[in-house]
Design an enzyme around this catalytic site. Structure first.
Site, PDB file in Angstrom:
ATOM      1  N   TYR A  72      48.789  20.393  55.337  1.00  0.00           N
ATOM      2  CA  TYR A  72      47.596  20.929  55.178  1.00  0.00           C
ATOM      3  C   TYR A  72      46.884  21.777  56.257  1.00  0.00           C
ATOM      4  O   TYR A  72      46.399  23.177  55.266  1.00  0.00           O
ATOM      5  CB  TYR A  72      46.799  19.960  56.865  1.00  0.00           C
ATOM      6  N   PHE A 124      28.039  35.736  33.473  1.00  0.00           N
ATOM      7  CA  PHE A 124      28.744  34.773  32.496  1.00  0.00           C
ATOM      8  C   PHE A 124      27.881  33.085  33.363  1.00  0.00           C
ATOM      9  O   PHE A 124      27.108  34.016  34.452  1.00  0.00           O
ATOM     10  CB  PHE A 124      29.945  34.153  32.982  1.00  0.00           C
ATOM     11  N   ASP A 125      27.165  32.246  32.301  1.00  0.00           N
ATOM     12  CA  ASP A 125      26.152  31.913  33.086  1.00  0.00           C
ATOM     13  C   ASP A 125      26.726  30.579  34.103  1.00  0.00           C
ATOM     14  O   ASP A 125      25.375  30.430  34.996  1.00  0.00           O
ATOM     15  CB  ASP A 125      26.068  30.784  31.628  1.00  0.00           C
ATOM     16  N   ASP A 215      34.487  39.848  38.661  1.00  0.00           N
ATOM     17  CA  ASP A 215      34.667  38.669  38.061  1.00  0.00           C
ATOM     18  C   ASP A 215      36.277  38.271  36.751  1.00  0.00           C
ATOM     19  O   ASP A 215      35.793  39.108  35.549  1.00  0.00           O
ATOM     20  CB  ASP A 215      33.355  37.739  37.778  1.00  0.00           C
ATOM     21  N   ALA A 217      37.874  36.347  35.660  1.00  0.00           N
ATOM     22  CA  ALA A 217      38.535  35.337  34.815  1.00  0.00           C
ATOM     23  C   ALA A 217      39.796  35.621  33.927  1.00  0.00           C
ATOM     24  O   ALA A 217      40.766  34.879  33.301  1.00  0.00           O
ATOM     25  CB  ALA A 217      37.517  34.371  34.140  1.00  0.00           C
ATOM     26  N   LYS A 258      41.730  30.600  33.109  1.00  0.00           N
ATOM     27  CA  LYS A 258      41.617  31.607  31.758  1.00  0.00           C
ATOM     28  C   LYS A 258      43.066  31.828  32.479  1.00  0.00           C
ATOM     29  O   LYS A 258      44.071  31.276  32.360  1.00  0.00           O
ATOM     30  CB  LYS A 258      41.074  31.886  32.100  1.00  0.00           C
ATOM     31  N   HIS A 450      23.015  21.510  25.751  1.00  0.00           N
ATOM     32  CA  HIS A 450      23.338  21.422  24.718  1.00  0.00           C
ATOM     33  C   HIS A 450      25.102  20.115  24.467  1.00  0.00           C
ATOM     34  O   HIS A 450      25.223  20.349  23.827  1.00  0.00           O
ATOM     35  CB  HIS A 450      24.029  22.426  24.342  1.00  0.00           C
TER      36      HIS A 450
END
Ligand SMILES: *Cc1c(COP(=O)(O)O)cnc(C)c1O
Length: 465
Positions: A72, A124-125, A215, A217, A258, A450
């Protein structure tokens, strides 16, 4: 004589692809209401829906998994990952999180409040979502070339420093808690940011007293583009370039799905202890204790190994070359693709492909369905369906571009698969004039439609001209 090109790995374990017939696929996609997200994975032969969490791990990563420490607190896997992140990015402090959006959630809880402005290249979204959820505004300061599909500018992920400086001039710095640079810029097609731009943006942001976060990624893919495209970096190694990129920032958020080369995970990197301390409280609340933050010890071990592998020349030259290979094979049919090719995907222009399908009938979704039926290839629509309705007028929004995205999972498919995708698209291209019906919405959710939308073929018939 030059060696013939080949992938820098060999296969040790295989996953069979269920081969299907056109008749089966026509039936399946109708049952799925013409929505790719409703297909079962065994109904897909080559899956280019996303490059997120879909990569293959190396045998070193599988071995690292077996040595995971599931304690832990104070697990050796945590120490190992911390040491690797420090070595690769230069960030002294880090917090593990369960994925990239969780890193955003924790960081923005500390930094962003209602009424704030968070500028960057195209966010990014999920990043934008987490900013807007806090009633703050994400401002897109991308260079103009980013939205011009015919422009071959090599660093379309760049921020326009003048646009950024205008924002700093017209708002008090307390309203701009941070600037986010997304590397590579997913939203504009996996396009890279140059080192020069990072340096300039960093100087500007710090001159005004704000913070710069990356960011990251697809940071490794970005580094490769700097290595191959930017003057002065051809002789520098990937690791050195990565260190320099991050040296301009105060921290980073990461979706390890990614360039971490793992299937799940994320983290936040910090330069200063103070910010790390403040974020720690929220990480413990939302994610888990400091030394695991939502990740299993074994997954942290595999991530550490993945970060080492994704920042090598052998891997990156293979990766970026494969995307370009797919892009060139598609272009060889005369199909319009967005150039330059990005780091993780090829984008096909659906308006150029199906100019006779009206935009109200979703030409990109139509193309995506046709490619699936033709070749069993799953792709993502990046067009009017994804752009959703205007929240106020409830009218459909029609973005400048209507595209399908072919995102390539890392180390999963061979060039043969890529050739099959291009040939499938080529066969759709040959019969494009016979595709007379677009798509019609039967049922949709109020936002992010979508993912769950139900569609049918429209009744529209093209008049021959
Ligand atoms: C995927 C991604 C995220 C979000 O990460 P998840 O791991 O999917 O939560 C954030 N930013 C960029 C640029 C991404 O590509």
């Amino acid at each position: 004589m030059e060696l013939h090109y080949f992938e820098p790995f060999k296969t040790k374990m295989t996953e069979p692809i269920r081969l299907s017939t056109r008749e089966e696929r026509e039936e399946w996609i109708r049952h799925a209401h013409y929505n790719m997200f409703n297909l079962r994975s065994d109904q897909v032969m080559i899956d280019l829906l996303t490059d997120s969490g879909t990569g293959a791990m190396s045998h070193h990563q599988w071995a690292a998994l077996m040595e995971g420490d599931e304690s832990y607190a104070g697990a050796s896997s945590y120490e190992h990952l911390k040491e690797t992140i420090r070595e690769i990015t230069g960030f002294e402090y880090f917090l593990p999180t369960h994925q990239g959006r969780a890193a955003e959630n924790v960081l923005f809880t500390v930094l962003v409040k209602a009424g704030d402005i968070v500028p960057g290249n195209s966010h990014f979204d999920t990043t934008k979502g987490h900013i807007e959820y806090r009633k703050a505004t994400a401002v897109d300061c991308s260079v103009g070339a980013a939205f011009d599909i015919t422009n071959e500018y090599p660093f379309k992920g760049n921020v326009d420093p003048e646009k950024l400086e205008d924002i700093f001039r017209s708002h008090p710095v307390e309203k701009i808690p941070l600037v986010i640079m997304t590397l590579t810029c997913n939203t504009t097609g996996g396009q890279p940011v140059s080192m020069k731009n990072l340096r300039e943006v960093s100087e500007l942001v710090h001159r005004y007293g704000s913070l710069l976060f990356i960011d990251g990624a697809r940071f490794a893919e970005n580094a490769w583009f700097i290595h191959t495209r930017e003057e002065g970096y051809g002789d520098k190694g990937v690791r050195e370039i990565v260190r320099e990129m991050f040296s301009y920032a105060d921290g980073m958020t990461m979706s390890s799905k990614k360039d971490g080369l793992v299937n799940i995970g994320g983290f936040i990197g910090f330069r200063e202890e103070e910010l790390f301390r403040r974020a720690t409280t929220f990480n413990i609340m939302f994610e888990g204790f400091i030394t695991y933050g939502g990740m299993a010890g074994r997954d942290m071990n595999a991530l550490a190994q993945g970060l080492k592998e994704s920042t090598t020349e052998e891997y990156l030259s293979y990766r970026i070359r494969q995307i370009a290979f797919l892009g060139e094979r598609i272009a060889s049919y005369g199909i319009h693709v967005i150039r330059p090719f990005g780091g993780h995907a090829v984008f096909v222009d659906a308006l150029g492909f199906l100019p006779h399908i009206p935009r109200e009938e979703f030409p990109a979704q139509t193309l995506s369905v046709e490619l699936y039926i033709e070749a069993g290839v799953r792709t993502a629509e990046i067009g009017a369906l994804m752009a959703d309705r205007d929240p106020v007028t409830r009218e459909n929004r029609y973005p400048a571009l209507e595209m399908i995205r072919l995102a390539v999972p890392r180390r999963v498919y061979s060039d043969n698969h890529m050739q099959a995708v291009a040939d499938g698209l080529g066969r759709v291209w040959a019969r494009r004039k016979e595709i007379k019906k677009g798509m019609r919405i039967v049922e949709e959710a109020p936002i992010l439609r979508h993912f769950t939308v139900k569609l049918e073929r429209s009744e529209f018939t093209v008049h021959s001209s």
